[in-house]
Scaffold this active site. Structure first.
Site, mmCIF file in Angstrom:
data_model
loop_
_atom_site.group_PDB
_atom_site.id
_atom_site.type_symbol
_atom_site.label_atom_id
_atom_site.label_comp_id
_atom_site.label_asym_id
_atom_site.label_seq_id
_atom_site.Cartn_x
_atom_site.Cartn_y
_atom_site.Cartn_z
ATOM 1 N N TYR A 138 5.615 -9.950 -0.204
ATOM 2 C CA TYR A 138 4.364 -9.893 -1.358
ATOM 3 C C TYR A 138 3.871 -11.550 -1.198
ATOM 4 C CZ TYR A 138 5.383 -5.173 -2.730
ATOM 5 O OH TYR A 138 5.598 -3.882 -2.928
ATOM 6 N N LYS A 185 18.358 -4.111 3.804
ATOM 7 C CA LYS A 185 17.915 -3.478 5.234
ATOM 8 C C LYS A 185 18.482 -4.392 6.226
ATOM 9 C CE LYS A 185 16.461 -0.323 7.992
ATOM 10 N NZ LYS A 185 17.203 1.275 7.970
ATOM 11 N N ASP A 226 18.835 11.696 -5.411
ATOM 12 C CA ASP A 226 19.828 12.751 -5.394
ATOM 13 C C ASP A 226 20.791 12.565 -6.349
ATOM 14 O OD1 ASP A 226 20.904 15.237 -4.154
ATOM 15 O OD2 ASP A 226 22.622 13.880 -3.795
ATOM 16 N N ASP A 242 9.941 -2.612 -5.346
ATOM 17 C CA ASP A 242 8.792 -1.507 -5.825
ATOM 18 C C ASP A 242 8.765 -0.276 -5.609
ATOM 19 O OD1 ASP A 242 5.962 -1.425 -6.821
ATOM 20 O OD2 ASP A 242 5.438 -2.596 -4.891
#
Ligand code: NAD
Length: 491
Positions: A138, A185, A226, A242
């Site tokens: 961003y 990640k 879930d 986000d």
């Protein structure tokens, strides 16, 4: 009907806040919220500013005039109704402008459900997502570099990362939360996301009272969808935050009831998570709850948790009593479909009452404002050991490019590898790898021997003289002997 209330008499003890009524349903929900705040005893002094659609359409592409900034700089607290960003290029997102200009590094979004009164598949969900708000992709630094390739830079700083992680732990502690989950990640982005995860582990050592865990963002998102009740506080990078905050709000069944805070060291902005809903504007049917919950975060921030507790519990009781706006109206649990004003009135009539089925909320007395510091980064021994030269080269033949480039050396710098979109294609590339016109050519010294920038410049000059189209370069450094660059995929 909501009536205008008398002006404050005890202005001395009141905290000045800046308010903007926004666009679409903004004015009607803000009026309802200010009515509830007034009746609930909020000790605030409102300064109103105009931002948003009218300002954009008057030719101010930032959507915010100077006098509005002056008010925000004075009060340091903004309660903001949703605004409409006009379609079309050239109009800057006001939210992004505010976050960056005011250093609002933390986005705090509680995701709670109110089952069975507001239907939800996950009746025990009560999580807070804390999203880094200023960095990551961003930063908005994008470049078209070749015919085929466009780049967006993902920037993470150590201070920025440390601040958001410390904020999450401090938030958990001051709000009586038991666990903080970090999501990254870092199995793929080992340096950027890897740093986020590493700092999470480092900072976490100072919070042994709080349970800590890490999820890779993809499985973490799946678990939020879930089994959201397993999470408490989640801290993550800007883009992931986000996305997961919308997933969490959606699965909670309470998108229209959620508020959010954007908090920095000096300023803070509070709002609903929904937009300006132009389709229902002016009809007195919008739900003011999201903005009200944002306003509760604001009251806690300015040290009026006592007032927030009274109003928030009255609001829960209103939901329980079945006074519902059309967006959450359901046959089973709604008793009456109220409009915006009617809902606000119902909340005011319940001030002093607490919910009977839903958990009542408690707010700490005094300010729950979270202050964070970061540790200045000690300068490392930084040595230049090479350069990645990015070329625009339209022939898709990696072998031919490698054979040409390996003939150019400078000092100790020589071609070590070529990658295409991060995949090593020279030496010993795979014939099946698809190559674009965007090549990263790594010239490096053997065994990380230091070189100097003159050699890099000379090498670039040589490549330029031989007709190569250099689109950018990235210097390769070691920091205290450790490489500050990633390997090519497959290297
Ligand atoms: P939206 O959230 O405004 O509306 C989506 C749907 O939810 C609509 O059907 C709307 O009627 C309904 N809805 C939203 N809030 C409601 C409420 N309080 N009560 C009852 N129903 C409600 O999203 P959108 O339609 O994608 O965006 C409309 C405008 O809002 C756009 O201009 C967008 O840029 C802007 N926007 C602003 C913000 C902000 O200021 N923070 C955030 C998101 C979108």
């Amino acid at each position: 009907m909501i009536t205008e209330t008398a002006a404050a008499t005890d202005t001395q003890s009141r905290v000045p806040i800046t308010v903007t009524y926004g666009d679409g349903i903004g004015p009607e929900i803000m009026k309802a919220v200010l009515f509830i705040l007034e009746k609930g005893g909020a000790r605030i002094e409102v300064e109103t500013i105009e931002v948003g659609e009218k300002v954009y359409l008057s030719g101010n592409t930032s959507g915010i005039p100077n006098e509005a900034w002056e008010s925000i700089y004075r009060t340091r607290v903004l309660l903001k109704a949703p605004i409409t960003t006009p379609q079309g290029a050239g109009y800057k997102s006001l939210n992004v402008t505010m976050r960056k200009t005011l250093g609002l590094f933390a986005n705090v979004r509680p995701c709670v459900n109110y089952a069975p009164f507001v239907p939800s598949k996950h009746p025990h969900m009560d999580m807070v997502i804390i999203r880094e708000n200023e960095e990551d992709l961003y930063a908005g630094i994008e470049h078209r570099q070749t015919d085929e390739v466009i780049q967006c830079l993902k920037l993470l700083s150590r201070p920025g990362t440390e601040k958001i992680i410390r904020y999450a732990f401090e938030y958990a502690r001051t709000h009586g939360r038991r666990k903080v989950t970090c999501m990254t990640k870092d199995n793929i982005m080992k340096m950027t996301d890897g740093m986020f995860h590493q700092i999470f582990c480092e900072v976490g050592q100072a919070y042994p009272d709080i349970e800590q865990e890490h999820y890779i963002i993809d499985i973490g998102s799946a678990r939020i969808a879930d089994t959201p009740d397993r999470f408490d506080v989640i801290v993550t990078l800007n883009l992931y935050g986000d996305i997961i905050s919308d997933i969490a709000a959606q699965v909670s069944g309470s998108v229209g009831l959620a508020g959010s805070a954007n908090v920095g060291s000096h300023f803070a902005m509070f709002e609903a998570i929904h937009g300006s809903a132009p389709d229902i504007a002016g009809k007195n049917i919008a739900n003011p709850s999201g903005l009200l919950i944002g306003a509760m975060q604001m009251l806690a921030h300015i040290g009026q948790g006592d007032v927030a507790e009274v109003i928030h519990n009255a609001w829960l009781r209103t939901i329980e009593d079945g006074f519902h706006t059309a967006d959450i109206y359901n046959e089973a649990y709604s008793k009456i479909c109220v409009g915006t004003d009617g809902f606000a009135q119902a909340v005011v009539e319940r001030l002093g009452e607490r919910p009977r089925y839903l958990h009542p909320v408690t707010y700490a007395k005094g300010s729950r404002r979270v202050q964070v510091h970061f540790t200045p980064t000690a300068p490392a021994d930084k040595q230049l050991v090479g350069v990645d030269v990015f070329l625009h080269w339209s022939d898709r033949n990696a072998e031919a490019l490698g054979e040409r480039l390996k003939t150019y050396t400078q000092g100790q710098l020589s071609l070590q590898m070529i990658t295409n979109r991060g995949i090593k294609v020279w030496p010993q590339g795979h014939p099946a790898t698809f190559c674009t016109d965007h090549w990263r050519c790594r010239f490096q010294t053997p065994s990380y021997q230091p070189t100097n920038y003159s050699d890099v410049l000379q090498l670039l000059q040589t490549l330029h003289n031989h007709g190569f189209d250099i689109i950018k370069t990235e210097n390769l450094y070691t920091f205290d002997g450790q490489p500050g660059f990633s390997l090519g995929q497959g290297q």
